[in-house]
Design an enzyme around this catalytic site. Sequence first.
Site, PDB file in Angstrom:
ATOM      1  N   GLU A  98      -2.673  -3.524   3.765  1.00  0.00           N
ATOM      2  CA  GLU A  98      -2.772  -2.071   3.174  1.00  0.00           C
ATOM      3  C   GLU A  98      -3.523  -1.844   1.990  1.00  0.00           C
ATOM      4  O   GLU A  98      -3.042  -2.946   0.970  1.00  0.00           O
ATOM      5  CB  GLU A  98      -1.637  -1.334   3.391  1.00  0.00           C
ATOM      6  CG  GLU A  98      -1.331  -0.446   4.740  1.00  0.00           C
ATOM      7  CD  GLU A  98      -2.195   1.056   4.527  1.00  0.00           C
ATOM      8  OE1 GLU A  98      -3.283   1.048   3.843  1.00  0.00           O
ATOM      9  OE2 GLU A  98      -1.765   1.671   5.315  1.00  0.00           O
ATOM     10  N   ASP A  99      -4.276  -1.023   1.469  1.00  0.00           N
ATOM     11  CA  ASP A  99      -4.477  -1.025   0.289  1.00  0.00           C
ATOM     12  C   ASP A  99      -3.445  -0.426  -0.815  1.00  0.00           C
ATOM     13  O   ASP A  99      -3.221  -1.144  -1.662  1.00  0.00           O
ATOM     14  CB  ASP A  99      -5.875   0.130   0.063  1.00  0.00           C
ATOM     15  CG  ASP A  99      -5.601   1.155   0.719  1.00  0.00           C
ATOM     16  OD1 ASP A  99      -4.479   1.661   1.335  1.00  0.00           O
ATOM     17  OD2 ASP A  99      -6.713   2.059   0.466  1.00  0.00           O
ATOM     18  N   ASP A 102       1.872   4.908  -0.419  1.00  0.00           N
ATOM     19  CA  ASP A 102       2.159   6.249  -1.269  1.00  0.00           C
ATOM     20  C   ASP A 102       3.389   6.653  -0.934  1.00  0.00           C
ATOM     21  O   ASP A 102       4.520   6.079  -1.246  1.00  0.00           O
ATOM     22  CB  ASP A 102       0.936   7.085  -1.451  1.00  0.00           C
ATOM     23  CG  ASP A 102       1.012   8.216  -2.265  1.00  0.00           C
ATOM     24  OD1 ASP A 102       1.894   8.147  -3.124  1.00  0.00           O
ATOM     25  OD2 ASP A 102       0.288   9.308  -1.881  1.00  0.00           O
ATOM     26  N   LYS A 130       3.014   2.490  -4.787  1.00  0.00           N
ATOM     27  CA  LYS A 130       3.559   3.601  -5.502  1.00  0.00           C
ATOM     28  C   LYS A 130       4.847   4.142  -5.217  1.00  0.00           C
ATOM     29  O   LYS A 130       5.181   4.912  -4.623  1.00  0.00           O
ATOM     30  CB  LYS A 130       2.517   4.964  -5.315  1.00  0.00           C
ATOM     31  CG  LYS A 130       1.280   5.210  -6.162  1.00  0.00           C
ATOM     32  CD  LYS A 130       0.575   6.363  -5.865  1.00  0.00           C
ATOM     33  CE  LYS A 130      -0.734   6.440  -6.336  1.00  0.00           C
ATOM     34  NZ  LYS A 130      -1.381   7.617  -5.971  1.00  0.00           N
ATOM     35  N   ASP A 158     -10.754   4.874  -2.714  1.00  0.00           N
ATOM     36  CA  ASP A 158     -11.641   5.790  -2.946  1.00  0.00           C
ATOM     37  C   ASP A 158     -11.221   7.176  -3.665  1.00  0.00           C
ATOM     38  O   ASP A 158     -10.180   7.416  -3.441  1.00  0.00           O
ATOM     39  CB  ASP A 158     -12.478   6.161  -1.675  1.00  0.00           C
ATOM     40  CG  ASP A 158     -11.594   7.012  -0.862  1.00  0.00           C
ATOM     41  OD1 ASP A 158     -10.602   6.659  -0.470  1.00  0.00           O
ATOM     42  OD2 ASP A 158     -11.854   8.120  -0.618  1.00  0.00           O
TER      43      ASP A 158
HETATM   44  P1  IMP Z   1       0.883   7.465   2.584  1.00  0.00           P
HETATM   45  O1  IMP Z   1       0.975   8.001   3.873  1.00  0.00           O
HETATM   46  O2  IMP Z   1       1.355   8.620   1.505  1.00  0.00           O
HETATM   47  O3  IMP Z   1       1.547   6.345   2.237  1.00  0.00           O
HETATM   48  O4  IMP Z   1      -0.518   7.446   2.109  1.00  0.00           O
HETATM   49  C1  IMP Z   1      -1.178   6.280   1.900  1.00  0.00           C
HETATM   50  C2  IMP Z   1      -2.732   6.532   2.006  1.00  0.00           C
HETATM   51  O5  IMP Z   1      -3.265   7.528   1.149  1.00  0.00           O
HETATM   52  C3  IMP Z   1      -3.489   5.191   1.523  1.00  0.00           C
HETATM   53  O6  IMP Z   1      -3.811   4.452   2.345  1.00  0.00           O
HETATM   54  C4  IMP Z   1      -4.757   5.841   0.663  1.00  0.00           C
HETATM   55  O7  IMP Z   1      -5.869   6.048   1.976  1.00  0.00           O
HETATM   56  C5  IMP Z   1      -4.410   7.078   0.447  1.00  0.00           C
HETATM   57  N1  IMP Z   1      -3.913   6.865  -1.149  1.00  0.00           N
HETATM   58  C6  IMP Z   1      -2.800   7.309  -1.549  1.00  0.00           C
HETATM   59  N2  IMP Z   1      -2.577   7.060  -2.953  1.00  0.00           N
HETATM   60  C7  IMP Z   1      -4.032   6.762  -3.418  1.00  0.00           C
HETATM   61  C8  IMP Z   1      -4.891   6.665  -4.592  1.00  0.00           C
HETATM   62  O8  IMP Z   1      -4.335   6.661  -5.787  1.00  0.00           O
HETATM   63  N3  IMP Z   1      -6.177   6.297  -4.716  1.00  0.00           N
HETATM   64  C9  IMP Z   1      -6.720   6.264  -3.555  1.00  0.00           C
HETATM   65  N4  IMP Z   1      -6.052   6.531  -2.198  1.00  0.00           N
HETATM   66  C10 IMP Z   1      -4.954   6.793  -2.104  1.00  0.00           C
HETATM   67 MG    MG Z   2      -5.347   3.786   3.450  1.00  0.00          MG
END
Ligand code: IMP
Ligand code: MG
Length: 184
Positions: A98-99, A102, A130, A158
């Site tokens: 994963e990138d 969050d 994060k 992005d």
């Molecule tokens: P989660 O389900 O909240 O963990 O969502 C994670 C996804 O949100 C990541 O795979 C990214 O696509 C997007 N995302 C969350 N934070 C960022 C950020 O700071 N920059 C770019 N994309 C983000």
């Molecule tokens: Mg992603």
Amino acid sequence: MDTILGPMLISAEEIRQRVASLGEEITRDYQGKDLILVNVLRGGVVFLADLIREIKLPLAIDFMDISSYGISEGSSGVVRITKDLVDNIEGKDVLIVEDIIDTGLTLRYLLRNLKAREPATLEVCTLLDKSVRRIADIKIKYKGFDILDKYVVGYGLDFQQKYRNLPDIYVIKDEKFVDILDKI
Ligand code: IMP
Ligand code: MG
């Protein structure tokens, strides 16, 4: 192009070094295993491309694309698979790449979905974490950097599909750009 970019958070050189040590760890841990890296499109592709060249083992890669219902960049935890894996992962050693994690809601869905396919092992490798924003309790085995609650772009990440090609990772300058994420 660079108007929304704030300070650089992680340089290309720092990323290179961290990715190299993650690759070493994975190489150590997956000796004799049947490793397949599952990459979540699209943000993870730059990381994946660098990471696999630091893993000195036979391995396979496969891709999934998922989209969250509701707001486009936020996370609702209700996820739809828009592109599924090509390979069967039953009995394989699966490492999700994963990138950024969050809230973790997307990943929680993905872990449940992949677990049902009965891989031998299932672990997660993320470039960025994060962790202060975490809602879902998930175990992350490999992590590049822990970052604060800032919206970041570059190295695959992005803002409205742009900035993925920056070699370094930047914080977005103005918080108002982040506010509009909730409205698009
Ligand atoms: P989660 O389900 O909240 O963990 O969502 C994670 C996804 O949100 C990541 O795979 C990214 O696509 C997007 N995302 C969350 N934070 C960022 C950020 O700071 N920059 C770019 N994309 C983000
Ligand atoms: Mg992603």
